[in-house]
Write an enzyme that holds these catalytic residues in place. Structure first.
Site: not given
Length: 1026
Positions: A47, A86, A561, A600, A604, A637, A640
């Site tokens: 999610p 999530d 988590w 993850q 997750w 990477k 913003k």
RNA sequence: GGGCGCUUAGCUCAGCUGGUAGAGCACAGAUCUGAUAAGUCUGCGGUCAAUGGUUCGAUCCCAUUAGCGCCCA
């Protein structure tokens, strides 16, 4: 009749027009329902949080998630896919804090938890529309209308059930955890946040405090002690932690010096003596670190004398027989001393080689505290202020530093102090230096099932494979208990109630249990906006069954988590939902497939794996693709602040979702990092989509001219070598793509599809053009149509999981338009099945060789400066085996036509190619020689071709339709006349240019004409519609 | 600081169990073409990150180092 297809195409527009079709025909739902009785294929959707716009990395993950179920559905599997969101956690809270302009827990509580959580709830879906729009636009098919949502009461109930299960197994306990803490915001920071706030060249004190030795196990030290005082010299950059010191650590194997410093002896690492400024002093004696161990010293500040509790980890054994350590407050001791321990974290790189240990303020310190049963002294509160009645009590730690140093100086306990520049973490929001701080936390004893988790990992298929025993396997091997509570507001409330009187605790595992034990009216959360969330849940009290006292909920919420890791069962509202108990039987658990990015592994992927192992002892997913990250074109990477974030919409609007999908799936293997550049997406359009598109538009153009109607059975029996070859390649492709997708490798599958499209366009169609162009209908032509049609239709089905739009476009026109009874969508069709009998490896390699011979032949022509349009008499090919020769003989017409030569001959060695009047080109083990002698006849034929070429260009310029019949006019010198009177030449010209007539006299008007000089001969040509 | 991964042509990537390197794009010139925004040919490009080892032989196996990325400290 097929819908006419322009060779010019705007893929993005085309895609947008297909979305309504899928909606109208309800294709997604039907693609699932049609397979309802078949074996399941289960994807677990990790999610995302919808409180920010979806980025290009989300597109990447969604594309990889999408391709497998689409394939499986076409293979006949029943594959419902449930979307998920999530909704809890610190990131959501931070967003709200930002909006409210607040940044600390105190401020949140002043604002009101209820109001605050309502804002969180609103904010969670603030970008939901954008997410849904993106999901639809890239054709990620999943059920967005019935998603699981981690903040729903039903979801929370399953999480509570989960906690209760673990509670009953004795796997939940309270302990301390050292976390980076912002004293201003009053909040722990996640590692991600900490990583954002590191600052280089931060100035901090560099301090060498002296700890007075009282006694030792070592005779030498005790003897020296009679002489003058001995001090252990430690080093720290955080003087404010010194009152919390409860041990000093040395390296057992290192050498320590006892230095005579006039009125005192100082002990420190011999290697660091000079660095500390004691290089010139006399060394009284040296000792191994292990010999200093258990030396006792006086604390700089005895906590007992400053009103601060001193707690010590004590072993206790609980009812279930599990050994634990509990922190017990110690009795005051005016003559308190601490001891020296040996640990492996002492280095000889900086400082004094003696490390000051304060278990309340550092992870290694804390663990050493547990290992050595050290006292635990927490003299700083969560606001970063010193407590107790120290002279500097009430001061913020950083401002207390100076006073502590002055105090130590005054008491003669400071060897020296200076400044140091190092990298230190600050709060990314308020710029306050972070404190590493031991806090109470709730733990899940995952270490209890560590071996089982490792064993279960063996059953998983990881792509790429190295994650299994690498990153993930290592993580499991070094497993530590899961600190799963958070002292926050917006999250699943911890379902533990504690008696205020006797301390008894109870864990609640369902809503009905809560209602029963507390006697509340379920309406108090069922009908409220916040449901089971704080603060309402905090108000629920129950009666202690042991002492009759009042039980209140522990205030913590649960790590998000754990929410997401519980989705494997919570999405089904297990075990409360009727029928949810079947999930283990009907294929809904474990998942066949999950896919997320590599970060993850410890997120997750781990929480899924850990929870299913804890709860059921089972694996949670069978196959997992672990994606690399997307970086910008320079390998940086995306962030913003750097302004290098790629907006997926921009890419999709320009190139279309298919191109972006294809990019994601094929540009690098899934586990590699991808350096994203728009140009590469554009390259996919040019290199793959447009070529396929043009094959398609070519087919449609001629099929419409000839009124081609596809045979109903599609069982093409090709009768030419060329057709056999491409059908063979097609079946090989089906076999390979099927195999690759079966092995979760869409990248390889896609790359093979690219090669096929190239072969199809650049050899099959190129070599077949004349077959479609010949005006009379014959079996060869029908075979060509059938073959190309079969290739395109089959390919559209292979393409469907990858490029759902383009596949649909081809299918709708090629199949649905002419055969209304066929399935409504390519996504409702079955995946092609390879007919292995049609695969002909011999023919495949012969064709490869023929292509190579042609390539060499063209190179030879180029070398001799003879245009391809000029026919030549003979090509000689050097072959290395009989089978090569025989293969080429079968393909002789293709080679002759492609190279525009009259005859082919073979020799066995390259040497035989070198003859006069021949031009050669050799490469590797093959070579080709072309006869450069041009007879008068060949020259005339070349001229005829030249004229045809000009006429074709003129037809185009004159704006004629491709099938228009024309009349051709010409004027020229004697040579031209001769060429144009040659019967074969004229017939050839007529056929190529669709000329009904070729006339040597120009009419007065209505003719499009041009003049040329061809091979030195002036020519005037004219064309006119017949 | 630790773990994992990556490093091959200007760019993006192939290179199966070791036999001294390939494709596409880009660039330049030529060329073909009534499907093509494409194709074809030629040229330009690489001490396969570095060093050492194993081997008759290393882009490939091993070790060390460097750079980059991710995760964890």
């Amino acid at each position: 009749m097929f819908k006419p297809v322009s060779s010019k195409v705007d893929f993005s527009k085309l895609e947008e027009n297909l979305i309504p079709l899928w909606k109208e025909k309800n294709v997604f739902k039907r693609s699932i329902e049609a397979r309802k009785n078949n074996q399941r294929f289960t994807l677990f959707e990790g999610p995302p949080t919808a409180n920010g716009n979806p980025g290009i990395h989300h597109v990447l993950a969604r594309v990889f998630k999408d391709v497998m179920p689409r394939y499986k559905v076409m293979k006949g599997y029943y594959a419902p896919r449930i979307a998920g969101w999530d909704t809890h956690g610190l990131p959501v809270e931070l967003e709200v804090e930002k909006k409210l302009g607040i940044s600390s827990k105190t401020q949140i509580e002043e604002y009101g938890i209820a109001k605050f959580n309502l804002k969180c709830k609103e904010s969670v879906f603030s970008y939901l529309k954008n997410w849904d729009a993106m999901t639809e636009r890239i054709a990620y098919w999943c059920d967005l209308e019935h998603p699981y949502i981690t903040m729903d009461n039903s979801y929370i109930e399953t999480v509570w059930w989960t906690i209760k299960q673990l509670w009953d197994k004795g796997l939940i306990y309270q302990g301390y955890r050292v976390t980076p803490h912002c004293p201003r915001c009053g909040t722990s920071l996640s590692s991600h946040e900490v990583a954002q706030g590191y600052k280089e060249n931060t100035e901090d004190p560099s301090v060498y405090p002296k700890f007075k030795v009282t006694s030792s196990e070592k005779e030498i030290i005790n003897n020296l002690l009679k002489d003058k005082p001995i001090y252990l010299v430690a080093w720290t950059t955080t003087p404010w932690t010194l009152p919390g010191n409860t041990a000093l650590a040395v390296a057992a194997a290192a050498e320590y010096a006892v230095v005579d410093n006039g009125s005192e002896y100082l002990i420190l690492a011999n290697d660091l003596r000079a660095k500390a400024g004691l290089g010139d002093q006399k060394v009284q004696t040296t000792l191994q670190g292990s010999e200093i161990v258990n030396t006792r010293y006086e604390p700089l500040y005895n906590p007992d004398q400053f009103g601060v509790e001193r707690r010590r980890p004590m072993k206790t054994t609980s009812q279930d027989g599990v050994e634990r350590k509990e922190f017990r407050v110690q009795q005051a001791d005016d003559k308190l001393t601490y001891r020296v321990i040996a640990t492996d974290f002492v280095t000889m790189e900086d400082g004094s080689g003696i490390v000051h240990v304060a278990p309340a303020f550092g992870e290694v310190d804390f663990e050493a505290g547990l290992a050595f049963d050290l006292d635990f002294v927490q003299q700083v509160d969560l606001a970063g202020k010193l407590i107790g009645n120290y002279p500097f009590a009430g001061k913020f730690v950083k401002s207390a530093d100076k006073e502590i140093l002055a105090d130590l100086q005054a008491r003669g306990l400071l060897f020296k102090s200076g400044k140091v520049l190092h990298t230190y973490p600050f709060c990314w929001r308020c710029n306050t230096p972070l404190l590493y701080y031991a806090k109470q936390s709730w733990y899940i004893r995952t270490t209890e099932v560590k071996d089982k988790m490792i064993a279960n990992n063996e059953k998983l298929n990881w792509y790429p494979e190295h994650i299994k025993n690498g990153r993930f396997g290592d993580w499991l091997k070094n497993n530590v208990d899961w600190a799963f509570s958070r002292e926050r507001y917006w999250g699943t409330p911890l379902p533990v109630w504690r008696c205020e009187t006797c301390g008894k605790m109870e864990c609640i595992g369902s809503i009905s249990e809560l209602v029963e034990k507390s006697g509340i009216d379920p309406a108090c959360f069922e009908k409220t906006a916040l449901g089971l969330h704080r603060p309402a849940v905090d108000e629920i009290k129950m009666k202690c069954t042991a002492c009759g006292g009042q039980m209140k909920r522990a205030t913590e919420v649960i790590d998000c988590w754990l929410d997401s890791g519980d989705m494997s069962i919570a999405q089904y509202h297990y075990p409360f939902n009727p029928g949810s108990k079947d999930i283990f039987k009907d294929g809904r658990f474990p998942a066949d497939y999950i896919c997320e990015a590599v970060d993850q592994t410890r997120g997750w992927f781990y929480s899924l794996h850990a929870l299913s192992t804890l709860l059921f002892g089972e694996i949670c997913f069978k196959n997992v693709i672990c994606l690399g990250h997307i970086l910008d074109a320079e390998g940086e990477k995306m962030s913003k602040s750097k302004g290098n974030v790629v907006d997926p919409w921009k890419v999709i609007n320009k190139y279309g979702a298919d191109a972006l999908r294809w990019y994601c799936l094929t540009v690098t293997p899934p586990g590699n990092v991808k350096r994203f550049s728009e140009d590469q997406v554009g390259e996919i359009t040019r290199r793959f989509q447009l070529i396929l598109w043009n094959v398609y538009s070519f087919f449609v153009m001629y099929a419409n001219i000839d009124n081609y109607v596809p045979a109903s059975d599609m069982n093409v029996e090709p009768d030419s070598e060329l057709d056999c070859w491409i059908i063979s390649e097609l079946n090989k492709l089906i076999r390979d793509v099927d195999h690759d997708l079966d092995n979760y490798n869409p990248t390889e599958a896609g790359r093979k599809m690219e090669i096929f499209v190239n072969d199809l366009s650049n050899w099959y169609v190129r070599r077949s053009r004349r077959r479609f162009w010949k005006s009379e209908s014959d079996t060869d032509k029908t075979s060509a149509y059938n073959t190309l049609y079969l290739c395109l239709v089959t390919f559209s089905k292979l393409l469907a999981p990858f490029m759902p739009f383009m596949a649909e476009e081809l299918y709708q026109n090629l199949v649905k338009a002419v055969s209304p009874g066929s399935p409504d969508s390519v996504h409702l069709t079955d995946f092609p099945v390879a007919d292995l009998a049609k695969i002909n490896d011999q023919l495949s390699s012969s064709t490869q060789l023929a292509i190579k011979v042609c390539s060499l032949g063209r190179a030879a022509r180029s070398g001799a400066n003879i245009k391809v349009r000029q026919p030549l008499s003979k090509v000689v090919v050097a072959v290395k085996s009989r089978s090569e020769r025989e293969g080429l003989i079968k393909l002789k017409p293709q080679v002759l036509e492609e190279l525009n030569v009259k005859d082919i001959d073979f020799v066995d060695s390259m040497g035989e190619l070198n003859q006069s009047n021949y031009t050669c080109m050799l490469e590797g083990e093959n070579g080709v020689a072309l006869c450069t002698e041009i007879s008068v006849e060949l020259e005339m034929e070349g001229m005829a071709r030249e004229i045809v070429h000009r006429l074709q260009t003129m037809r185009k310029s004159a704006g004629f339709e491709i099938a228009d019949q024309i009349i051709t006019f010409f004027e020229g010198d004697e040579y031209i006349q001769k060429v144009m009177q040659d019967n074969a030449s004229v017939e050839y010209l007529k056929q190529e240019t669709l000329s009904r007539n070729v006339l040597g006299v120009f009419p007065a008007e209505g003719v499009y004409s041009e003049s040329f000089k061809l091979g030195g001969h002036p020519v005037k040509l004219g064309v006119k519609k017949a």
